[in-house]
Scaffold this motif. Structure first.
Motif, PDB file in Angstrom:
ATOM      1  N   SER A   1      -5.438   0.861   8.322  1.00  0.00           N
ATOM      2  CA  SER A   1      -6.167   0.990   7.057  1.00  0.00           C
ATOM      3  C   SER A   1      -6.530  -0.386   6.493  1.00  0.00           C
ATOM      4  O   SER A   1      -6.081  -1.428   6.987  1.00  0.00           O
ATOM      5  CB  SER A   1      -5.303   1.730   6.028  1.00  0.00           C
ATOM      6  OG  SER A   1      -4.348   0.845   5.484  1.00  0.00           O
ATOM      7  N   ASP A   2      -7.290  -0.365   5.418  1.00  0.00           N
ATOM      8  CA  ASP A   2      -7.636  -1.616   4.743  1.00  0.00           C
ATOM      9  C   ASP A   2      -6.457  -2.198   3.959  1.00  0.00           C
ATOM     10  O   ASP A   2      -6.570  -3.294   3.401  1.00  0.00           O
ATOM     11  CB  ASP A   2      -8.838  -1.408   3.819  1.00  0.00           C
ATOM     12  CG  ASP A   2     -10.118  -1.267   4.621  1.00  0.00           C
ATOM     13  OD1 ASP A   2     -10.198  -1.845   5.727  1.00  0.00           O
ATOM     14  OD2 ASP A   2     -11.036  -0.561   4.151  1.00  0.00           O
ATOM     15  N   ASN A   3      -5.343  -1.472   3.910  1.00  0.00           N
ATOM     16  CA  ASN A   3      -4.133  -2.064   3.357  1.00  0.00           C
ATOM     17  C   ASN A   3      -3.495  -3.048   4.332  1.00  0.00           C
ATOM     18  O   ASN A   3      -2.458  -3.650   4.011  1.00  0.00           O
ATOM     19  CB  ASN A   3      -3.125  -0.976   2.977  1.00  0.00           C
ATOM     20  CG  ASN A   3      -3.602  -0.172   1.793  1.00  0.00           C
ATOM     21  OD1 ASN A   3      -4.067  -0.733   0.804  1.00  0.00           O
ATOM     22  ND2 ASN A   3      -3.545   1.147   1.902  1.00  0.00           N
TER      23      ASN A   3
ATOM     24  N   GLN B   1      -5.514   5.138   4.988  1.00  0.00           N
ATOM     25  CA  GLN B   1      -6.898   4.859   4.616  1.00  0.00           C
ATOM     26  C   GLN B   1      -7.487   5.999   3.794  1.00  0.00           C
ATOM     27  O   GLN B   1      -7.269   7.169   4.101  1.00  0.00           O
ATOM     28  CB  GLN B   1      -7.742   4.635   5.881  1.00  0.00           C
ATOM     29  CG  GLN B   1      -9.174   4.230   5.618  1.00  0.00           C
ATOM     30  CD  GLN B   1      -9.276   2.865   4.909  1.00  0.00           C
ATOM     31  OE1 GLN B   1      -8.472   1.986   5.160  1.00  0.00           O
ATOM     32  NE2 GLN B   1     -10.247   2.726   4.025  1.00  0.00           N
TER      33      GLN B   1
ATOM     34  N   THR C   1     -10.157  -1.522   8.710  1.00  0.00           N
ATOM     35  CA  THR C   1     -11.326  -0.729   9.099  1.00  0.00           C
ATOM     36  C   THR C   1     -12.519  -1.592   9.480  1.00  0.00           C
ATOM     37  O   THR C   1     -13.521  -1.079   9.984  1.00  0.00           O
ATOM     38  CB  THR C   1     -11.769   0.208   7.952  1.00  0.00           C
ATOM     39  OG1 THR C   1     -12.228  -0.584   6.856  1.00  0.00           O
ATOM     40  CG2 THR C   1     -10.637   1.113   7.494  1.00  0.00           C
TER      41      THR C   1
ATOM     42  N   ARG D   1      -1.946  -0.024  -8.006  1.00  0.00           N
ATOM     43  CA  ARG D   1      -0.937  -0.779  -7.251  1.00  0.00           C
ATOM     44  C   ARG D   1      -0.768  -2.209  -7.756  1.00  0.00           C
ATOM     45  O   ARG D   1       0.268  -2.823  -7.548  1.00  0.00           O
ATOM     46  CB  ARG D   1      -1.306  -0.791  -5.759  1.00  0.00           C
ATOM     47  CG  ARG D   1      -1.063   0.546  -5.081  1.00  0.00           C
ATOM     48  CD  ARG D   1      -1.687   0.609  -3.706  1.00  0.00           C
ATOM     49  NE  ARG D   1      -1.373   1.890  -3.057  1.00  0.00           N
ATOM     50  CZ  ARG D   1      -2.031   2.369  -2.014  1.00  0.00           C
ATOM     51  NH1 ARG D   1      -3.055   1.695  -1.492  1.00  0.00           N
ATOM     52  NH2 ARG D   1      -1.676   3.520  -1.483  1.00  0.00           N
TER      53      ARG D   1
ATOM     54  N   GLY E   1       0.821  -1.210   0.000  1.00  0.00           N
ATOM     55  CA  GLY E   1       0.000   0.000   0.000  1.00  0.00           C
ATOM     56  C   GLY E   1       0.851   1.254   0.000  1.00  0.00           C
ATOM     57  O   GLY E   1       0.422   2.322   0.431  1.00  0.00           O
TER      58      GLY E   1
END
Lengths: 755, 119
Positions: free
Chosen positions: A676-678, B45, A696, B58, A412
């Protein structure tokens, strides 16, 4: 002219006073360099931290050395000494092998070769540039070739032979697929038209090359190098041999069925399935023929691999060694550069244990050759265990070069390349990491420090994450220790694997690094024994104690790992190839062998992401009077700063989980949140894929701060985050993460129970 | 498309169609606010739309950064970086802020995405 460079390595990463280190250095465009011993204090140059810090030390190594460019022979092959030329029989002969090529058609590749391209003498059974079976031979003047017409297919097993009839002056080539339902890429149900039987004239009589016979290459020369090996083979070979006489079809059919050649006609027969033990196999390839001309692997051809007759039922060489005759060769394998020592240095008796480097400077170019000095006997209550096994795993990771895979989707984080990455791109001979693939797509299972390693340079930053990783990140813990007021010794994984619990026993506290991911069984056992006898571990990282690795005792510079069917893995071992040739153990992740990290450390891998780091928040256990000292002096939230992505919790995260063996009385003092969603939940814990497993939406995406007690006063403190270590130097060490770390260290070095 | 131009790996056809459809769905969602969201915070995020856009970029990154002076100088480069090559920044712009440089990569990705949509 190429940009000037200096690089090098040491013959042993860990040394004690009185021991002598050899420094192997190579350079281009630089003829001499000033050598200076430095004590390394810090590496990360991120804003907000102390930057790069080294301290010059007076030493006998300091001075000027002359440099030259040293040659590296990359590629794995087997060397069979043939002093008498017996492996080129007089008159007719037949060469045979089972072969599973991975890059037919890429270049000329030798399978069995007593051939020297310089003298144009000898013979070889191989694969030509068109991907076809080929026999070539030379008489010292000319080289002639007889080649097949149907290319071999990649990842399919074949029986291949070349029969040289001296009287007729002909060579007959024979190839036939021996694929079964398990051993090859494609099924035998297919009408593959890839068998061949071709005869052609050979208008010369082969003359012995006078060289060793090689499996997987042949002799040649290169610019500036008198002798080297080229024609390197990619793929597996199984049970090659040489028979006297030009064998007919019936005899070839018998060999193709797997029958042992009759002793009467055998010149050599390398039984690649011989030599396995309960504890693995070495580099020796046994010739069961009358001459006993055994071979020796160079750059470790990979053993414990499935052979032509693997039937899919037994998944380990220990169960059915006769089905594990496959030896895997790679043209880009490297275990040892075998450079000449540029200088030697004996560690003086009064040199304090620590992290050191020989700094070389010349013509505006600089390099640090890092090593670790441990004490003769323990000198402090505290030891910093440098996770050198994990340094090896990541050594020369080059997955940002060439075709980039999913790395940016994993992190990410945009890729950030540095000069080290481009340098690696110009030097494929320095090899790759266990996160990379060989040129033929096979995962890299061996890694060694007898080669220059970019990640062992103190300023190195990993392109995939944009932050220091492993060694350079661990230097932030070393920086903190250097200024915390407590003496400490430096020890390494290599020492731990060799000496076991005796290495740790003298210390009251052992700190581990930011990412101690790769552990041998001896290292795991030593850690458990230390804890059960009252030792204390501060596990200042995450995703540790994860992969099962093995070292051969005689070559501690080389580590093996096989990545199996679970865990966050850059590649996956082929079916049946799950066991370490180095030790005989099943590799993969420790959790799959009943030793989840939670059992020893209280926490285990739960997520990774490299976009942002977060702070921790207290949980009720932090107020328990028995352990309130851990977070004493810090607020409800802590760890909101750090050199790695702006916080102390992140990069990779570990979690408390009773289901995986976290001790029931563990105090869960704090955890991070808001990732984060990463940061997705790790695959090994996902039984069914469901949406919403990122930071999240999943409470399991967090780093946990835990403490538990072991027998005899032992204890483990864990931070659940890689970024913890890189938060220590923030604001010159005046920060809440440093405060917590100090709280724990100062309690752990005291006698008596910690809580 | 004639049969002679079909790739040996037919899955590439499915990949190409899927990616084109995904891009077509994303293009209308790109707004000034979305670009500003990325500029303010390139890492971490993001909103659902921006996450989807970044996931696309990505998985097959076309650009990266080269940092000649670690942490202090960044330039945009094109991917893949061939083994053996020297750094070849796409232009002479040197960024001194990593987030600014990451945003420059994002803008290039956006530009490519929109340009492909014009064809």
């Amino acid at each position: 002219m190429a940009k000037p460079w200096i690089t090098g390595y040491v013959d042993s990463l860990s040394v004690r006073p009185g021991e002598t280190l050899q420094f192997m250095v190579s350079a281009e465009g630089v003829s001499a360099a000033d050598v200076q011993l430095v004590r390394l204090i810090h590496g990360d140059e991120a804003p907000g931290g102390p930057g790069f810090v080294e301290r010059e030390i007076a030493a006998s190594m300091n001075g000027t050395v002359e440099l030259s460019t040293q040659f590296t022979q990359a590629g794995s092959f087997v060397v069979v000494p043939d002093a008498t030329g017996a492996l080129l029989p007089k008159g007719s002969f037949t060469v045979h092998a089972f072969v599973w090529p991975t890059t037919p058609g890429k270049a000329r590749q030798a399978l069995v070769a007593q051939f020297d391209a310089v003298t144009r003498a000898g013979y070889a059974l191989g694969i030509n540039e068109a991907g076809c079976l080929s026999f070539w031979a030379g008489d010292g003047q000319e080289v002639h070739e007889v080649a097949g017409e149907r290319p071999l297919m990649a990842r399919m097993w074949y029986f291949v032979t070349a029969s040289y009839d001296a009287e007729r002056g002909t060579v007959e080539l024979y190839q036939e697929a021996v694929a079964n339902a398990y051993n090859s890429h494609l099924s035998p149900i297919l009408p593959l038209d890839d068998g061949t039987r071709v005869a052609g004239p050979l208008a010369l009589a082969p003359r012995s090359s006078g060289t060793d016979l090689l499996l997987g290459g042949f002799h040649a020369e290169a610019p500036g190098v008198p002798r080297c090996v080229v024609g390197l083979f990619n793929g597996k070979l199984d049970r090659p041999g040489i028979q006297g006489g030009a064998l007919g079809l019936a005899e070839l059919a018998r060999l193709r069925s797997g029958a042992t050649p009759s002793p009467a006609g055998t010149v050599a027969y390398w039984d690649t399935s011989a030599g396995y033990t309960e504890h693995g196999i070495g580099d020796r390839v046994v010739d069961v023929g009358p001459l006993g001309l055994h071979g020796q692997g160079y750059n470790r051809p990979v053993r414990a691999m499935t052979g032509w007759n693997w039937r899919g039922k037994d998944d380990c060489f220990r169960l059915a060694p006769e089905q594990y005759g496959g030896i895997y060769f790679n043209e880009d394998a490297i275990i040892d550069c075998r450079w000449q020592p540029t200088f030697r240095w004996t560690v003086p008796q009064d040199l304090k244990s620590g992290v050191y480097a020989a700094r070389l400077r010349g013509d505006g170019v600089e390099d640090h050759i890092t090593f670790f000095v441990r004490p003769t006997t323990a000198t402090a209550k505290v030891a910093m265990l440098m996770p050198t096994a994990s340094y090896l795993a990541y050594a020369n990771e080059r997955f940002v070069l060439g075709e980039v895979g999913v790395v940016e989707a994993i992190t990410g984080h945009g890729l950030i390349l540095h000069d080290d990455d481009y340098f690696l791109g110009k030097h494929p001979e320095f090899g790759a990491s266990t996160y990379d693939h060989h040129l033929d797509g096979a995962g890299v299972c061996y890694t060694s420090y007898r080669r220059p390693i970019m990640g062992l340079r103190p300023r190195h930053r990993m392109a995939a994450t944009g932050v220091p990783w492993q060694f350079a990140a661990d230097m932030s813990i070393v920086w903190w220790l250097e200024q915390c007021g407590h003496d400490f010794d430096v020890i390494t994984d290599e020492d731990l694997d060799r000496e076991g619990v005796a290495l740790l026993a003298p210390y009251k506290v052992v700190l581990n690094g930011t990412h101690s991911e790769y552990y041998s069984e001896r290292m795991m056992d030593a850690t458990d024994q230390y804890l059960a006898r009252g030792g204390r571990v501060m596990y200042l990282g995450a995703n540790g104690y994860y992969w099962v690795v093995g070292f051969r005792p005689d070559e501690p510079w080389c580590m093996e790992v096989r990545k199996l069917n679970s865990g966050s893995r850059a590649w996956q071992a082929a079916p049946g190839e799950y066991y370490l040739a180095s030790t005989g153990e099943k590799s993969g992740i420790w959790r799959d062998r009943g030793r989840a990290p939670q059992k020893s450390m209280g926490v285990g891998f739960t997520s990774e992401g490299m976009d942002e780091c977060m702070p921790y928040r207290r949980l009720p256990d932090s107020r328990d009077p028995r352990v309130a000292w851990v977070l004493e002096g810090v607020g409800e939230e802590f760890g909101a700063n750090g050199l790695a992505l702006g916080g102390a919790a992140g990069l990779e995260l570990d979690r408390y989980d009773l289901m995986w063996g976290t001790p029931p009385d563990t105090w869960l003092l704090a955890c991070s949140s808001g990732h984060s969603d990463n940061y997705p939940h790790v695959g090994e814990e996902v039984m069914f894929n469901i949406p919403g497993t990122g930071g999240t939406q999943d409470f399991q995406i967090r780093g946990d701060v835990t403490l538990f007690k072991c027998r005899a006063g032992g204890a483990v403190f864990a931070t659940g985050s890689i970024a913890w270590g890189q938060a220590l130097p923030w604001n010159n060490g005046d920060n809440d993460i440093a405060r917590v770390t100090r709280n724990v260290l100062e309690r752990f070095i005291q006698d008596g129970e910690v809580a | 498309m004639s049969s002679t131009t079909l790739p040996a790996d037919r899955q590439l056809l499915a990949y190409a169609r899927f990616t084109e459809e995904l891009k077509a769905k994303l293009r209308p969602l790109i707004t000034e606010d979305l670009i500003e969201e990325h500029r303010r915070k390139p890492l971490g995020q993001h909103s659902d739309v921006l996450m989807r856009l970044l996931n696309l970029f990505r998985r097959a990154p076309a650009y990266a950064l080269y940092s000649r002076v670690p942490c202090r100088e960044f330039q945009v480069i094109r991917l893949p970086v061939p083994e053996g090559s020297d750094p070849e920044p796409v232009d002479g712009t040197v960024y001194h802020d990593q987030n600014e440089a990451l945003h420059a990569v994002f803008l290039r990705n956006l530009e490519d995405l929109m340009r492909a949509g014009d064809k």
